[in-house]
Design a protein around this motif. Structure first.
Motif, PDB file in Angstrom:
ATOM      1  N   ASN A   3       0.803  -1.220   0.000  1.00 16.99           N
ATOM      2  CA  ASN A   3       0.000   0.000   0.000  1.00 16.99           C
ATOM      3  C   ASN A   3       0.837   1.272   0.000  1.00 16.99           C
ATOM      4  N   TYR A  21      -6.091   1.725   1.071  1.00 16.81           N
ATOM      5  CA  TYR A  21      -7.474   1.686   1.536  1.00 16.81           C
ATOM      6  C   TYR A  21      -8.116   3.062   1.618  1.00 16.81           C
ATOM      7  N   VAL A  22      -7.310   4.116   1.692  1.00 17.82           N
ATOM      8  CA  VAL A  22      -7.856   5.476   1.717  1.00 17.82           C
ATOM      9  C   VAL A  22      -8.623   5.781   0.437  1.00 17.82           C
ATOM     10  N   TRP A  25     -12.408   5.329   0.585  1.00 22.33           N
ATOM     11  CA  TRP A  25     -13.230   6.129   1.475  1.00 22.33           C
ATOM     12  C   TRP A  25     -14.010   7.187   0.692  1.00 22.33           C
ATOM     13  N   LYS A 102      -0.299  -2.113  10.811  1.00 18.36           N
ATOM     14  CA  LYS A 102      -1.339  -1.529   9.991  1.00 18.36           C
ATOM     15  C   LYS A 102      -2.513  -1.019  10.806  1.00 18.36           C
ATOM     16  N   ASP A 103      -2.846  -1.676  11.939  1.00 18.51           N
ATOM     17  CA  ASP A 103      -3.986  -1.262  12.744  1.00 18.51           C
ATOM     18  C   ASP A 103      -3.818   0.155  13.282  1.00 18.51           C
ATOM     19  N   GLN A 105      -1.828   2.470  12.059  1.00 18.36           N
ATOM     20  CA  GLN A 105      -1.830   3.352  10.893  1.00 18.36           C
ATOM     21  C   GLN A 105      -3.265   3.703  10.508  1.00 18.36           C
ATOM     22  N   HIS A 106      -4.107   2.689  10.439  1.00 23.14           N
ATOM     23  CA  HIS A 106      -5.506   2.890  10.070  1.00 23.14           C
ATOM     24  C   HIS A 106      -6.218   3.748  11.103  1.00 23.14           C
ATOM     25  N   TYR A 107      -5.928   3.541  12.369  1.00 25.74           N
ATOM     26  CA  TYR A 107      -6.584   4.287  13.444  1.00 25.74           C
ATOM     27  C   TYR A 107      -6.275   5.781  13.327  1.00 25.74           C
ATOM     28  N   ARG A 110      -7.871   7.267  10.122  1.00 19.17           N
ATOM     29  CA  ARG A 110      -9.326   7.365  10.295  1.00 19.17           C
ATOM     30  C   ARG A 110      -9.674   8.648  11.057  1.00 19.17           C
TER      31      ARG A 110
END
Length: 231
Positions: A3, A21-22, A25, A102-103, A105-107, A110
């Motif tokens: 990614n 994943y962005v 959105w 990754k968790d 990073q995503h948090y 977000r």
């Protein structure tokens, strides 16, 4: 590095963001939706809105404004709490890999994304000024500020998702809790005597700007915590 894009130069109009994943959105797939929102905003507040209201009485919008400002207070308080949680776990501005996996990073992303959506919703500030025929408040600085905050936050998420923006967004959201709280209450003249703190809002906003300089260097570090992890 699934990614992380190989091409990090000339990304201003590149439809694929730094983090895959962005792109999925809402409003984040390409620049065009947010540009369309911005152009519509500019056209309405500078031309279409004033023209429409020129021969009409001002709308009062008392209940609408109360609901809007309460919503903004709740949203700003949520973002502030979210930002405090990030800062308490990973610090003010990271000088090295600040997150693990990754968790996290995503948090963080977000939280920045929710902040971006708040900036989109805040364009209604100016729309309400126009509908209430308060054009004296539709200043260049006001329009420039709302435009810049929305567009720059979108770019930060898409192309340079550094955690440096978290502190700025957290402070800004705290200011907005106070500011929108005042706006909501001021819609009711009977509450005017309880709004003695109005004169301190501008000072609060100016003080928050003092916290900007320490974060500026990290805003240009090419998404340092993402590249550092090479997820």
């Amino acid at each position: 590095m699934d990614n992380i894009t190989d091409n990090t130069s000339n990304m201003a109009w590149y439809s694929k963001g730094v983090v895959d994943y962005v792109d999925n959105w809402f409003l984040m797939s390409t620049p065009w939706p947010v540009i369309a929102i911005w152009l519509t905003y500019i056209a309405f507040v500078l031309k279409l809105g004033p023209s429409y209201m020129s021969k009409r009485p001002a709308y009062h919008l008392k209940n609408t404004l109360l609901l809007y400002n309460i919503s903004q207070v709740v949203l700003s308080a949520y973002i502030f709490n979210y930002g405090v949680d990030i800062l308490s776990n990973w610090g003010l501005v990271s000088s090295q890999c600040a997150t693990e996996g990754k968790d996290s990073q995503h948090y963080i992303l977000r939280g920045v994304y929710i902040y971006f959506l708040a900036k989109v919703s805040e364009l209604l500030d100016t729309v309400f000024f126009v509908l209430r025929k308060k054009m004296n408040q539709v200043t260049f600085l006001h329009v420039y500020h709302h435009s810049l905050m929305m567009l720059s936050t979108w770019c930060a998420i898409k192309y340079n998702p550094t955690d440096a923006v978290v502190f700025l967004g957290t402070i800004n959201s705290l200011v907005h809790v106070v500011m929108y709280g005042y706006y909501g209450l001021s819609a009711y003249p009977s509450l005017a005597k309880y709004l003695w703190w109005k004169k301190y809002i501008t000072s609060f906003q100016l003080v928050s700007i003092v916290f900007l300089p320490p974060c500026i260097p990290s805003l240009f570090n090419d998404a340092q915590y993402l590249v550092c992890h090479q997820i």
